[in-house]
Structures are given as C-alpha cells and as structure tokens.
Motif scaffolding. Structure first.
Motif, PDB file in Angstrom:
ATOM      1  N   ALA A  20       0.825  -1.210   0.000  1.00  0.00           N
ATOM      2  CA  ALA A  20       0.000   0.000   0.000  1.00  0.00           C
ATOM      3  C   ALA A  20       0.861   1.264   0.000  1.00  0.00           C
ATOM      4  CB  ALA A  20      -0.925  -0.010   1.218  1.00  0.00           C
ATOM      5  N   LYS A  21       1.949   1.221   0.761  1.00  0.00           N
ATOM      6  CA  LYS A  21       2.849   2.373   0.815  1.00  0.00           C
ATOM      7  C   LYS A  21       3.480   2.651  -0.544  1.00  0.00           C
ATOM      8  CE  LYS A  21       6.987   4.068   3.164  1.00  0.00           C
ATOM      9  NZ  LYS A  21       8.058   3.743   4.146  1.00  0.00           N
ATOM     10  N   LEU A  22       3.923   1.576  -1.209  1.00  0.00           N
ATOM     11  CA  LEU A  22       4.521   1.752  -2.539  1.00  0.00           C
ATOM     12  C   LEU A  22       3.506   2.309  -3.529  1.00  0.00           C
ATOM     13  CD1 LEU A  22       6.778  -1.416  -3.035  1.00  0.00           C
ATOM     14  CD2 LEU A  22       7.503   0.939  -2.684  1.00  0.00           C
ATOM     15  N   LYS A  23       2.260   1.868  -3.385  1.00  0.00           N
ATOM     16  CA  LYS A  23       1.217   2.369  -4.280  1.00  0.00           C
ATOM     17  C   LYS A  23       1.007   3.861  -4.068  1.00  0.00           C
ATOM     18  CE  LYS A  23      -3.463   1.334  -5.869  1.00  0.00           C
ATOM     19  NZ  LYS A  23      -4.660   0.454  -5.677  1.00  0.00           N
ATOM     20  N   GLU A  24       0.998   4.262  -2.788  1.00  0.00           N
ATOM     21  CA  GLU A  24       0.846   5.682  -2.480  1.00  0.00           C
ATOM     22  C   GLU A  24       2.035   6.482  -2.996  1.00  0.00           C
ATOM     23  OE1 GLU A  24       0.376   6.003   1.689  1.00  0.00           O
ATOM     24  OE2 GLU A  24      -1.614   5.040   1.735  1.00  0.00           O
ATOM     25  N   GLU A  25       3.228   5.942  -2.799  1.00  0.00           N
ATOM     26  CA  GLU A  25       4.426   6.625  -3.273  1.00  0.00           C
ATOM     27  C   GLU A  25       4.433   6.741  -4.794  1.00  0.00           C
ATOM     28  OE1 GLU A  25       7.642   4.382  -1.695  1.00  0.00           O
ATOM     29  OE2 GLU A  25       7.545   5.303   0.294  1.00  0.00           O
ATOM     30  N   GLN A  26       3.953   5.688  -5.465  1.00  0.00           N
ATOM     31  CA  GLN A  26       3.899   5.720  -6.924  1.00  0.00           C
ATOM     32  C   GLN A  26       2.910   6.768  -7.405  1.00  0.00           C
ATOM     33  OE1 GLN A  26       5.973   4.166  -8.780  1.00  0.00           O
ATOM     34  NE2 GLN A  26       5.133   4.693 -10.790  1.00  0.00           N
ATOM     35  N   ALA A  27       1.768   6.869  -6.690  1.00  0.00           N
ATOM     36  CA  ALA A  27       0.775   7.877  -7.064  1.00  0.00           C
ATOM     37  C   ALA A  27       1.331   9.282  -6.837  1.00  0.00           C
ATOM     38  CB  ALA A  27      -0.499   7.667  -6.244  1.00  0.00           C
ATOM     39  N   ALA A  28       2.033   9.456  -5.719  1.00  0.00           N
ATOM     40  CA  ALA A  28       2.639  10.763  -5.444  1.00  0.00           C
ATOM     41  C   ALA A  28       3.708  11.078  -6.477  1.00  0.00           C
ATOM     42  CB  ALA A  28       3.235  10.764  -4.038  1.00  0.00           C
ATOM     43  N   TYR A  29       4.475  10.056  -6.845  1.00  0.00           N
ATOM     44  CA  TYR A  29       5.504  10.230  -7.876  1.00  0.00           C
ATOM     45  C   TYR A  29       4.880  10.664  -9.199  1.00  0.00           C
ATOM     46  CZ  TYR A  29       9.071   8.813 -11.296  1.00  0.00           C
ATOM     47  OH  TYR A  29       9.968   8.772 -12.328  1.00  0.00           O
ATOM     48  N   ALA A  30       3.779  10.012  -9.563  1.00  0.00           N
ATOM     49  CA  ALA A  30       3.104  10.349 -10.823  1.00  0.00           C
ATOM     50  C   ALA A  30       2.588  11.780 -10.786  1.00  0.00           C
ATOM     51  CB  ALA A  30       1.967   9.367 -11.079  1.00  0.00           C
ATOM     52  N   ASN A  31       2.057  12.210  -9.629  1.00  0.00           N
ATOM     53  CA  ASN A  31       1.554  13.588  -9.502  1.00  0.00           C
ATOM     54  C   ASN A  31       2.692  14.602  -9.618  1.00  0.00           C
ATOM     55  OD1 ASN A  31      -1.081  12.716  -9.158  1.00  0.00           O
ATOM     56  ND2 ASN A  31      -0.901  12.595  -6.923  1.00  0.00           N
ATOM     57  N   ARG A  32       3.822  14.290  -8.948  1.00  0.00           N
ATOM     58  CA  ARG A  32       4.976  15.200  -9.040  1.00  0.00           C
ATOM     59  C   ARG A  32       5.495  15.264 -10.469  1.00  0.00           C
ATOM     60  NH1 ARG A  32       6.574  12.338  -4.444  1.00  0.00           N
ATOM     61  NH2 ARG A  32       8.196  11.285  -5.663  1.00  0.00           N
ATOM     62  N   ARG A  33       5.547  14.125 -11.114  1.00  0.00           N
ATOM     63  CA  ARG A  33       6.043  14.087 -12.498  1.00  0.00           C
ATOM     64  C   ARG A  33       5.141  14.909 -13.414  1.00  0.00           C
ATOM     65  NH1 ARG A  33       6.244  11.282 -17.384  1.00  0.00           N
ATOM     66  NH2 ARG A  33       8.371  10.764 -18.059  1.00  0.00           N
ATOM     67  N   ASP A  34       3.836  14.796 -13.198  1.00  0.00           N
ATOM     68  CA  ASP A  34       2.893  15.572 -14.005  1.00  0.00           C
ATOM     69  C   ASP A  34       3.084  17.065 -13.772  1.00  0.00           C
ATOM     70  OD1 ASP A  34       0.414  15.778 -15.703  1.00  0.00           O
ATOM     71  OD2 ASP A  34      -0.343  16.678 -13.847  1.00  0.00           O
ATOM     72  N   LEU A  35       3.271  17.437 -12.485  1.00  0.00           N
ATOM     73  CA  LEU A  35       3.491  18.856 -12.172  1.00  0.00           C
ATOM     74  C   LEU A  35       4.788  19.363 -12.799  1.00  0.00           C
ATOM     75  CD1 LEU A  35       2.794  21.437 -10.588  1.00  0.00           C
ATOM     76  CD2 LEU A  35       4.013  20.459  -8.636  1.00  0.00           C
ATOM     77  N   LEU A  36       5.846  18.570 -12.693  1.00  0.00           N
ATOM     78  CA  LEU A  36       7.133  18.969 -13.263  1.00  0.00           C
ATOM     79  C   LEU A  36       7.058  19.094 -14.775  1.00  0.00           C
ATOM     80  CD1 LEU A  36       9.553  16.797 -11.106  1.00  0.00           C
ATOM     81  CD2 LEU A  36       9.500  19.288 -11.182  1.00  0.00           C
ATOM     82  N   SER A  37       6.337  18.178 -15.409  1.00  0.00           N
ATOM     83  CA  SER A  37       6.228  18.236 -16.877  1.00  0.00           C
ATOM     84  C   SER A  37       5.462  19.479 -17.330  1.00  0.00           C
ATOM     85  CB  SER A  37       5.534  16.972 -17.404  1.00  0.00           C
ATOM     86  OG  SER A  37       4.198  16.890 -16.935  1.00  0.00           O
ATOM     87  N   ARG A  38       4.608  20.018 -16.437  1.00  0.00           N
ATOM     88  CA  ARG A  38       3.846  21.219 -16.793  1.00  0.00           C
ATOM     89  C   ARG A  38       4.623  22.508 -16.533  1.00  0.00           C
ATOM     90  NH1 ARG A  38      -0.062  21.664 -13.431  1.00  0.00           N
ATOM     91  NH2 ARG A  38      -0.136  19.669 -12.359  1.00  0.00           N
ATOM     92  N   ILE A  39       5.460  22.507 -15.480  1.00  0.00           N
ATOM     93  CA  ILE A  39       6.178  23.748 -15.163  1.00  0.00           C
ATOM     94  C   ILE A  39       7.555  23.827 -15.829  1.00  0.00           C
ATOM     95  CG2 ILE A  39       4.977  23.908 -12.955  1.00  0.00           C
ATOM     96  CD1 ILE A  39       7.575  23.034 -11.586  1.00  0.00           C
ATOM     97  N   SER A  40       8.089  22.677 -16.233  1.00  0.00           N
ATOM     98  CA  SER A  40       9.435  22.664 -16.832  1.00  0.00           C
ATOM     99  C   SER A  40       9.559  23.556 -18.056  1.00  0.00           C
ATOM    100  CB  SER A  40       9.848  21.232 -17.182  1.00  0.00           C
ATOM    101  OG  SER A  40      10.048  20.473 -16.014  1.00  0.00           O
ATOM    102  N   PRO A  41       8.577  23.573 -18.984  1.00  0.00           N
ATOM    103  CA  PRO A  41       8.717  24.462 -20.150  1.00  0.00           C
ATOM    104  C   PRO A  41       8.879  25.921 -19.762  1.00  0.00           C
ATOM    105  CG  PRO A  41       6.972  22.856 -20.515  1.00  0.00           C
ATOM    106  CD  PRO A  41       7.372  22.725 -19.086  1.00  0.00           C
ATOM    107  N   TYR A  42       8.186  26.364 -18.707  1.00  0.00           N
ATOM    108  CA  TYR A  42       8.284  27.761 -18.290  1.00  0.00           C
ATOM    109  C   TYR A  42       9.653  28.059 -17.669  1.00  0.00           C
ATOM    110  CZ  TYR A  42       3.230  27.598 -18.958  1.00  0.00           C
ATOM    111  OH  TYR A  42       1.981  27.435 -19.501  1.00  0.00           O
ATOM    112  N   ILE A  43      10.138  27.138 -16.813  1.00  0.00           N
ATOM    113  CA  ILE A  43      11.423  27.358 -16.155  1.00  0.00           C
ATOM    114  C   ILE A  43      12.563  27.327 -17.182  1.00  0.00           C
ATOM    115  CG2 ILE A  43      13.078  26.398 -14.506  1.00  0.00           C
ATOM    116  CD1 ILE A  43      10.711  25.384 -12.877  1.00  0.00           C
TER     117      ILE A  43
END
Length: 566
Positions: A218-241
């Motif tokens: 369950a912990k790994l699943k939560e970490e994977q979901a958090a990882y996916a959310n961070r990756r999505d956020l980074l992919s959206r802000i990276s072009p601006y930075i």
C-alpha cells in the motif's frame, strides 16, 4: 585561459563522456530467469542470456552477490547443453566462450541456499537478481518464480524497476515482465507463499509478515501515485522554467555582444590602421602573454630572452652563450628571468644552451624548473593586471553563477522523475551560465585597443613592402620579430626572415643586433624552446585496473549482481 579551457573540458566530460569504456562491444538482447523454490528453503535458479556481440570476445560474466545468511552454490554454465569453463573470483563468475561478431545463448544454473525466508504465516523469496552496480543494460528481462506446489494464495511485490510488472498464473507461478532494465538500477522482487509449502525449511523468525507485505504494498502504491503527480506537475512547469532560463541566457549573450561591438567601434574611431609597430603600453613579454590569452609557452620565454638582448641588459657571447650587461631592469619579471637563467641555470651571470641542457637532464631539477617558470609567468601576469586590461564584472558573473547552481536541485529532480529531455536542456543551460561565470572577463578600452593594434600588425605584416620595412628603425624590426616568436606567429617570422635576407644592408650601425645575429638568434631561440619543451614532458605513472571483483550489492539484504562480457 589555458586553465579555463581545461576546466571547460573537465565539466563537459562529466556529462558527456561515458563512465565505463568496455573493450568488448555487446548487448544483452534477452534474459529469462526461472527460480524454483524448494521445500527446504533452497532455490534452484536457471538463467538464459542471449548476447549479441559486435566484436571479438572471450566470454561473458555474471555477478551474483548473495544476501546475508545465504550462499550461491553449484554454479554451472552451458551452451546447447555443452558445459563451459567457469572461473570464479569471489562474487564474479567468468564463463569462457570465445568468438567474434555473433549471437550466442548461454544457460546458467546455481543454487541459493536458504533463499526462502520462512515465517509463521508466510514464506517469502525476496531477492535482487541485479543491483545498481550492474554495468550492462538488459534489453528484455523476464523473471519467473515457481512455488514447490501448485497454489492459489500468492502475494507479490516489485521494487524500483520491478514495480508493477508482476502477474500471477493460476498455478501460483509469478511472472515479472520487466522489459528493458537499464544499467545502474535496482529491481528487487518479492514473492510470498503459504508457509506450509516449505515443511523442511528452517523458521527464520517466529512472527508473521502478511500485514507487513500488505502495508509495504500500500505504501509503494501511495508513493507511486505521489511520484506520478509530481512528475505531471514537473512536466507542466518545466517548459516555463527552461524557457525563462533560455531567455536569460540569450539576453546575457546579446548584452555582452553589443557591449563588445560598442568598444570595438570606439577603438576603431580613435585608431588608424597602420603598418607601423604599435606604441608599447606594456613590456613585450606582457604584451605577448596578453595576446596569447594569458597562456605561457616555450616560445614566450625564448622571446623574453631575446627582448633582454634587444634592450641591452644581456649580450650574446659567441653562438650559444649570453652574458649579463646590466641587471637593473625596467620590470620585476625581467629581474626574475635574469636571476633564473643566468644565476640558477647558468652561473655568475653567464647562461648558455649547454647549461640549460645539463640542468634539465637532471630530473631532480624539473620540479624547481617548473616552479621558477611559473614564478616568472606570474610576474608577467602581474604587469598585465596592473594595466587593468580586463573588467571583473563581479555582479554579472555572480548572478549567472548563482542561477546556474540554483538549477542543480531542479535538474536532479527532473532526472529522478525521468523527465530526461527537460533535464538535458536544463543541464546545457546551467553549464552555459556556469562557464560564463567562470570565464567572462571583458576587455577594457585599453585592452581592446592593444589587442586590435597588435592583431592589425599581425594581419598587415604579410603585406609590408621592402621599402616600408626598411623605413622602420632597427629596434622596431626586432620588436616585431620578437613578438612573432613569442606569439608563435609563423607567417610573421617567415616574412621577417625573407625581408632580412633581402635587405641586410639596411641594418643601421647603431642597431643592437645585426641581421646575421638575428638569424643566429632564431636558431638559438628554437633550441631554447625545444629544451624547455623537454622539461614539460615528465613521466607520470598511471595505474589501471580491470576485471575488479564487485563489492557488496545495493539490493535487498546486501545482495545484487549484474552481467557483462570480456
């Protein structure tokens, strides 16, 4: 400047050069591992590796680092059921099978003793078949875990590269379809069956692990979901930075380019193109070092010696000997040069090429020689520094450097989240700013003027006619020739030699050297330069190691491994 170039090369090499260079060109196209769990807790493992070689080879390697309280035994290798020779070096197994530019398939088998950990409720096989020390990429990897008996109750868990790759068959066989596994990665697998399937195995601990595995899952699943959310956020802000950083770099480059051109135009307005020697605003050694981008060389010391003769501080005695006439020089670096050449290498104010040869043949003198040379060069640099030919621009450089360093955490985060395109662009822009902060030192008006005037002399000298050259004072002719030697300008040297041969009769009586003397000095300067080059070629001991034995693994329980070839 030379040090800066070395630093630039070093920084780029960190990112551009591979960390390992293999003597054998190969790829591991397919790997299948089958682990058969035994009732006594041992694990029988078979591995099948398909290698594609594009060069000559002597065999393959397999590193197997056992976990604590386990052992690897009965390691064997086969090709089409034919046994192959195996050599073991601790955790490294070398399988000998030579060939050239072909595809081969090697079967391995071994036993992991006590590989199954038995608890009161479940028994788990928790194992790293490779770890971050692995230097080869598996293009396709499949791992199958076979229980001792058919069963329907199975818990599975994969870590890192193995996460989310497992599937369970109806008979309880677990398949980890991992696909491509890159070098330098971990991928532990964890499979748990009912403890009753292992009646003769030793009990590891008298407690249960089901809840621990489920909680971990369950912990790994939560970490994977958090990882996916961070990756999505980074992919959206990276072009601006990255775009903002790119714009900053472009603005910086444009500002530097415009300022440089503005100073060039100002110097061009206040200067006239001429075939005549520029006015000396610094000594010749300082001018030559400045025009060489502050990079000293053997030609520079030869030219500095000739300049001492031109100025009358030193005179030539015979074909290869020099004698001090007046030790009271105009600049500190001239005094240092006289002390070094005439009292340390030579003796009693006399310096000859034979003294230099004898001095540098003794290897004990090399360190002192280089130290004295560096001391002299530093003194010449001090004269350049005193003339304020460069601007420090601390604020601009510090700003660029700080922005570059602030990008490092962002670059690391992008790499962790596998956003490699944005990471590569960020690394390039960050390095660009870092190098700008290190090397950016624009020239002052005086620095631009000196640079432009001597560059014009170098480019126009080839067009100078015999009449114009003959109008020069002898001292000006010598300065131009010494400058050509010190800066390594071969075309100027050839032009001077041509003119001096044709116009030897034009040498004035009050000249410090006759044309024949200058020809002799060319030979002497060449000899001095060659001797100085020899002192730079010191023997450096290099050590290399190959076939090193791997240490502890980075997988679960200190285990791990990898594959290779030799």
């Amino acid at each position: 400047m030379k040090k800066n170039l070395v630093l630039i090369a070093f920084v780029f090499s960190i990112f551009l050069l591979p960390q390992h260079v293999f003597a054998v060109d190969f790829s591991i196209t397919n790997t299948e591992i089958n682990a058969y769990l035994q009732e006594n807790g041992d694990v029988q493992v078979t591995e099948q590796h398909a290698y594609q070689f594009d060069s000559d080879f002597n065999g393959i390697t397999r590193t197997l680092i056992p976990k604590e309280q386990t052992q690897i035994k009965e390691f064997q290798a086969f090709e089409k059921n034919k046994p192959l020779d195996v050599e073991q070096e601790e955790n490294l197994y070398k399988i000998y099978r030579s060939g050239s530019e072909q595809e081969i398939q090697i079967d391995l088998s071994y036993t992991i003793t006590d590989g199954v950990e038995v608890y009161t409720d479940l028994a788990q096989f928790y194992w790293p078949f490779f770890d971050s020390s692995n230097e080869s990429t598996y293009q396709n990897m499949d791992i199958f875990i076979h229980p001792p008996q058919t069963t329907g109750e199975v818990l599975t868990l994969g870590y890192d590269e193995a996460y989310g790759t497992s599937s369970i068959a109806s008979d309880g066989i677990v398949h980890f379809a991992m696909g491509e596994v890159e070098s330098g990665t971990n991928g532990d697998i964890r499979v748990a069956y009912d403890a009753s399937l292992f009646p003769t195995a030793n009990l590891k601990e008298d407690n249960t692990i089901r809840e621990d595995i489920l909680a971990n899952k369950a912990k790994l699943k939560e970490e994977q979901a958090a990882y996916a959310n961070r990756r999505d956020l980074l992919s959206r802000i990276s072009p601006y930075i990255v775009s903002g950083l790119f714009i900053y770099v472009i603005v910086l480059v444009i500002a530097v380019w415009r300022k440089k051109n503005r100073r060039l135009r100002e110097v061009e307005r206040s200067s006239k193109q001429s075939l005549y020697l520029p006015n000396q605003e610094m000594s010749l050694p300082a001018t030559m070092l400045y025009m060489r981008n502050m990079s000293a060389s053997s030609e520079l010391i030869s030219a500095a010696l000739l300049d001492l003769v031109r100025k009358g501080y030193v005179k030539r005695d015979g074909e290869s000997k020099f004698v001090i006439v007046d030790p009271n020089t105009d600049f500190q670096h001239e005094s240092i040069l006289i002390e070094w050449l005439f009292n340390k290498i030579g003796e009693n104010g006399v310096f000859s090429l034979s003294d230099l040869d004898a001095y540098t043949k003794n290897k004990d003198n090399h360190s002192t020689y280089n130290s004295d040379f560096a001391k002299w060069v530093q003194a010449v640099k001090e004269e350049v520094k005193q003339n304020h030919l460069f601007e420090k621009k601390k604020r601009v450089r510090w700003t660029a450097g700080i922005v570059s360093l602030l990008m490092i955490p962002f670059i690391i985060i992008l790499g962790v989240h596998s956003l490699f395109t944005w990471m590569a662009l960020s690394i390039f822009l960050s390095l660009t700013l870092l190098l700008f902060a290190i090397i950016y030192q624009p020239k002052t008006i005086q620095g631009v003027r000196i640079s432009q005037q001597w560059k014009e002399l170098s480019s126009n000298y080839k067009n100078i006619g015999e009449r114009d050259w003959n109008d020069w004072m002898s001292d000006e002719q010598m300065q131009a020739y010494i400058y050509a030697i010190g800066t390594g300008n071969k075309s100027m040297q050839k032009k001077y030699e041509h003119l001096s041969k044709n116009l030897s009769a034009t040498t004035t009586t009050d000249s410090s050297l006759q044309t024949n003397d200058l020809v002799m000095f060319v030979l002497i300067a060449s000899a001095v330069t060659n001797q100085f080059d020899k002192t730079d070629s010191t023997v450096s001991a290099t050590t290399s190691s190959s076939g090193s034995v791997p240490g502890g693994g980075t997988g679960v329980g200190g285990g791990g491994g990898g594959s290779g070839a030799f």
